[in-house]
Design a protein around this motif. Sequence first.
Motif, PDB file in Angstrom:
ATOM      1  N   GLU A 127     -43.349 -19.253   6.009  1.00 42.35           N
ATOM      2  CA  GLU A 127     -41.616 -18.187   6.589  1.00 42.35           C
ATOM      3  C   GLU A 127     -41.650 -17.401   7.027  1.00 42.35           C
ATOM      4  OE1 GLU A 127     -41.174 -18.555   0.981  1.00 42.35           O
ATOM      5  OE2 GLU A 127     -41.132 -16.536   1.999  1.00 42.35           O
ATOM      6  N   ILE A 128     -40.217 -17.597   7.892  1.00 43.32           N
ATOM      7  CA  ILE A 128     -39.917 -16.890   9.117  1.00 43.32           C
ATOM      8  C   ILE A 128     -38.711 -16.071   8.690  1.00 43.32           C
ATOM      9  CG2 ILE A 128     -39.676 -17.018  11.756  1.00 43.32           C
ATOM     10  CD1 ILE A 128     -41.064 -20.097  11.184  1.00 43.32           C
ATOM     11  N   LEU A 129     -38.235 -14.345   9.401  1.00 40.20           N
ATOM     12  CA  LEU A 129     -38.017 -14.240   9.560  1.00 40.20           C
ATOM     13  C   LEU A 129     -37.066 -13.997  10.787  1.00 40.20           C
ATOM     14  CD1 LEU A 129     -38.140 -11.311   7.061  1.00 40.20           C
ATOM     15  CD2 LEU A 129     -36.831 -13.352   6.164  1.00 40.20           C
ATOM     16  N   LEU A 130     -35.874 -14.139  11.456  1.00 39.39           N
ATOM     17  CA  LEU A 130     -35.349 -14.102  12.720  1.00 39.39           C
ATOM     18  C   LEU A 130     -34.238 -12.639  12.515  1.00 39.39           C
ATOM     19  CD1 LEU A 130     -34.762 -17.405  13.506  1.00 39.39           C
ATOM     20  CD2 LEU A 130     -37.500 -15.997  14.177  1.00 39.39           C
TER      21      LEU A 130
ATOM     22  N   HIS B 273     -33.356 -10.307  19.718  1.00 42.18           N
ATOM     23  CA  HIS B 273     -32.140 -10.635  20.499  1.00 42.18           C
ATOM     24  C   HIS B 273     -31.517 -11.547  19.890  1.00 42.18           C
ATOM     25  CE1 HIS B 273     -34.225  -7.498  23.413  1.00 42.18           C
ATOM     26  NE2 HIS B 273     -34.749  -8.183  23.164  1.00 42.18           N
ATOM     27  N   GLY B 274     -29.988 -11.311  20.156  1.00 43.76           N
ATOM     28  CA  GLY B 274     -28.806 -12.745  20.057  1.00 43.76           C
ATOM     29  C   GLY B 274     -29.337 -13.781  20.494  1.00 43.76           C
ATOM     30  N   GLY B 275     -29.428 -13.894  21.832  1.00 47.06           N
ATOM     31  CA  GLY B 275     -29.980 -15.041  22.935  1.00 47.06           C
ATOM     32  C   GLY B 275     -31.151 -15.394  22.228  1.00 47.06           C
ATOM     33  N   VAL B 276     -32.521 -14.566  22.168  1.00 45.48           N
ATOM     34  CA  VAL B 276     -33.061 -15.542  21.660  1.00 45.48           C
ATOM     35  C   VAL B 276     -33.382 -16.111  19.881  1.00 45.48           C
ATOM     36  CG1 VAL B 276     -35.933 -14.498  20.860  1.00 45.48           C
ATOM     37  CG2 VAL B 276     -34.842 -13.293  22.937  1.00 45.48           C
ATOM     38  N   ILE B 277     -32.594 -15.139  19.972  1.00 42.21           N
ATOM     39  CA  ILE B 277     -32.687 -15.850  18.001  1.00 42.21           C
ATOM     40  C   ILE B 277     -31.412 -17.586  18.223  1.00 42.21           C
ATOM     41  CG2 ILE B 277     -32.240 -15.503  15.895  1.00 42.21           C
ATOM     42  CD1 ILE B 277     -32.606 -12.589  16.009  1.00 42.21           C
ATOM     43  N   ASN B 278     -30.922 -17.294  19.168  1.00 39.86           N
ATOM     44  CA  ASN B 278     -30.190 -18.591  18.797  1.00 39.86           C
ATOM     45  C   ASN B 278     -30.664 -19.786  19.719  1.00 39.86           C
ATOM     46  OD1 ASN B 278     -26.871 -18.982  19.186  1.00 39.86           O
ATOM     47  ND2 ASN B 278     -26.881 -16.943  18.970  1.00 39.86           N
ATOM     48  N   CYS B 279     -31.871 -19.447  20.556  1.00 37.49           N
ATOM     49  CA  CYS B 279     -32.729 -20.649  21.563  1.00 37.49           C
ATOM     50  C   CYS B 279     -33.729 -20.632  20.208  1.00 37.49           C
ATOM     51  CB  CYS B 279     -33.747 -19.519  22.427  1.00 37.49           C
ATOM     52  SG  CYS B 279     -32.480 -19.743  23.864  1.00 37.49           S
ATOM     53  N   ILE B 280     -34.654 -20.206  19.218  1.00 39.93           N
ATOM     54  CA  ILE B 280     -35.295 -20.478  18.327  1.00 39.93           C
ATOM     55  C   ILE B 280     -34.919 -21.391  17.168  1.00 39.93           C
ATOM     56  CG2 ILE B 280     -36.606 -19.775  16.400  1.00 39.93           C
ATOM     57  CD1 ILE B 280     -37.451 -16.643  18.033  1.00 39.93           C
ATOM     58  N   LEU B 281     -33.561 -20.893  17.203  1.00 38.29           N
ATOM     59  CA  LEU B 281     -32.805 -22.151  16.155  1.00 38.29           C
ATOM     60  C   LEU B 281     -32.341 -23.002  16.475  1.00 38.29           C
ATOM     61  CD1 LEU B 281     -30.309 -18.723  14.483  1.00 38.29           C
ATOM     62  CD2 LEU B 281     -31.968 -20.758  13.450  1.00 38.29           C
TER      63      LEU B 281
ATOM     64  N   PHE C  31     -34.607 -26.588  14.699  1.00 37.59           N
ATOM     65  CA  PHE C  31     -32.183 -27.598  14.914  1.00 37.59           C
ATOM     66  C   PHE C  31     -33.245 -29.024  15.708  1.00 37.59           C
ATOM     67  CE2 PHE C  31     -29.919 -24.628  12.772  1.00 37.59           C
ATOM     68  CZ  PHE C  31     -30.435 -25.307  11.194  1.00 37.59           C
ATOM     69  N   GLY C  32     -33.901 -28.863  16.369  1.00 39.63           N
ATOM     70  CA  GLY C  32     -34.642 -29.974  17.353  1.00 39.63           C
ATOM     71  C   GLY C  32     -33.568 -29.907  18.783  1.00 39.63           C
ATOM     72  N   MET C  33     -32.159 -29.106  19.164  1.00 39.76           N
ATOM     73  CA  MET C  33     -31.639 -29.162  19.745  1.00 39.76           C
ATOM     74  C   MET C  33     -31.757 -29.435  20.785  1.00 39.76           C
ATOM     75  SD  MET C  33     -28.105 -26.502  18.179  1.00 39.76           S
ATOM     76  CE  MET C  33     -27.785 -26.593  16.002  1.00 39.76           C
ATOM     77  N   GLY C  34     -30.567 -30.161  22.031  1.00 43.42           N
ATOM     78  CA  GLY C  34     -31.069 -29.905  23.245  1.00 43.42           C
ATOM     79  C   GLY C  34     -31.009 -29.393  24.126  1.00 43.42           C
ATOM     80  N   ILE C  35     -31.687 -29.161  25.395  1.00 44.70           N
ATOM     81  CA  ILE C  35     -30.907 -28.281  25.466  1.00 44.70           C
ATOM     82  C   ILE C  35     -29.381 -27.449  26.444  1.00 44.70           C
ATOM     83  CG2 ILE C  35     -30.717 -28.962  28.730  1.00 44.70           C
ATOM     84  CD1 ILE C  35     -33.564 -26.424  27.407  1.00 44.70           C
ATOM     85  N   SER C  36     -28.564 -28.031  26.195  1.00 48.87           N
ATOM     86  CA  SER C  36     -26.995 -27.641  26.566  1.00 48.87           C
ATOM     87  C   SER C  36     -27.139 -26.542  25.497  1.00 48.87           C
ATOM     88  CB  SER C  36     -26.408 -28.760  26.076  1.00 48.87           C
ATOM     89  OG  SER C  36     -26.055 -29.201  25.227  1.00 48.87           O
TER      90      SER C  36
ATOM     91  N   PHE D 221     -24.710 -19.450  17.742  1.00 51.53           N
ATOM     92  CA  PHE D 221     -25.004 -19.123  15.990  1.00 51.53           C
ATOM     93  C   PHE D 221     -24.733 -17.382  17.008  1.00 51.53           C
ATOM     94  CE2 PHE D 221     -28.384 -23.001  15.866  1.00 51.53           C
ATOM     95  CZ  PHE D 221     -27.185 -22.944  15.499  1.00 51.53           C
ATOM     96  N   LYS D 222     -23.545 -17.543  16.070  1.00 48.59           N
ATOM     97  CA  LYS D 222     -22.994 -15.667  15.911  1.00 48.59           C
ATOM     98  C   LYS D 222     -23.810 -15.324  14.842  1.00 48.59           C
ATOM     99  CE  LYS D 222     -18.597 -13.041  15.807  1.00 48.59           C
ATOM    100  NZ  LYS D 222     -17.370 -12.526  15.685  1.00 48.59           N
ATOM    101  N   LEU D 223     -24.539 -14.053  15.546  1.00 43.77           N
ATOM    102  CA  LEU D 223     -25.301 -13.027  15.259  1.00 43.77           C
ATOM    103  C   LEU D 223     -25.388 -11.780  15.304  1.00 43.77           C
ATOM    104  CD1 LEU D 223     -28.360 -15.036  16.667  1.00 43.77           C
ATOM    105  CD2 LEU D 223     -28.184 -15.604  14.136  1.00 43.77           C
ATOM    106  N   GLY D 224     -24.721 -11.150  13.789  1.00 44.39           N
ATOM    107  CA  GLY D 224     -24.117  -9.254  13.607  1.00 44.39           C
ATOM    108  C   GLY D 224     -25.595  -8.807  14.102  1.00 44.39           C
TER     109      GLY D 224
END
Length: 200
Positions: A2-5, A143-151, A155-160, A165-168
């Motif tokens: 289990e991973i908490l971001l 950070h928001g950018g880091v967590i976006n990259c991990i997500l 999800f197997g999304m492309g590099i674009s 993902f909006k993160l508070g």
Amino acid sequence: MEILLIRHGESEADILNVHEGRADFSLTDLGRQQVSLMAKKVKLEFPPDFIWASTLQRASETGELLSETVNCPVEYEEQLMEFNNGVQAGLSFEEAKKYPKPQYLHERYREGESHIEFRMRIESIFSEIISVNNYNRIAIVAHGGVINCILRSFFGMGISKDYYFKLGDTSISFLELVERNKIVHFINNISHLDPLKQLR
């Protein structure tokens, strides 16, 4: 596994209205209150066995406070730092306009990194954390950018950057890896901040 971001709390940059990125600002008093509420929720509902945290102050402070609350070890990792925005870091939004914004994923702000380099850096450290992990549940405080990259990676999304993902502040996202299956329990949970809303 289990991973908490977990995103850091409010920082001084949020008050000063400047670009953050690699600029190293500490938490505000409100940010520390946010972290305290988040840590209590995490301790009660899904305490981690180990914490990885960015070395930038706003995240390292968040990781340290979480570690003290749940009583588990924390390791600080430079590769979890936010996007390197080079000369833009710490500048007011108005001042930053004098530097051209990169138009393509491979371009950089001067003295910074490209979005492709950022994504690859985070993919690499995320893969390393998972591969060396011996715990049932870990937390990654960043950070928001880091967590976006991990997500995006999860999800197997492309590099674009087609999806964001909006993160508070102090948001919690909960992922799970079960053999080859990827499970998303939730993303951007900030319900622990409700008591602060009532005080306004």
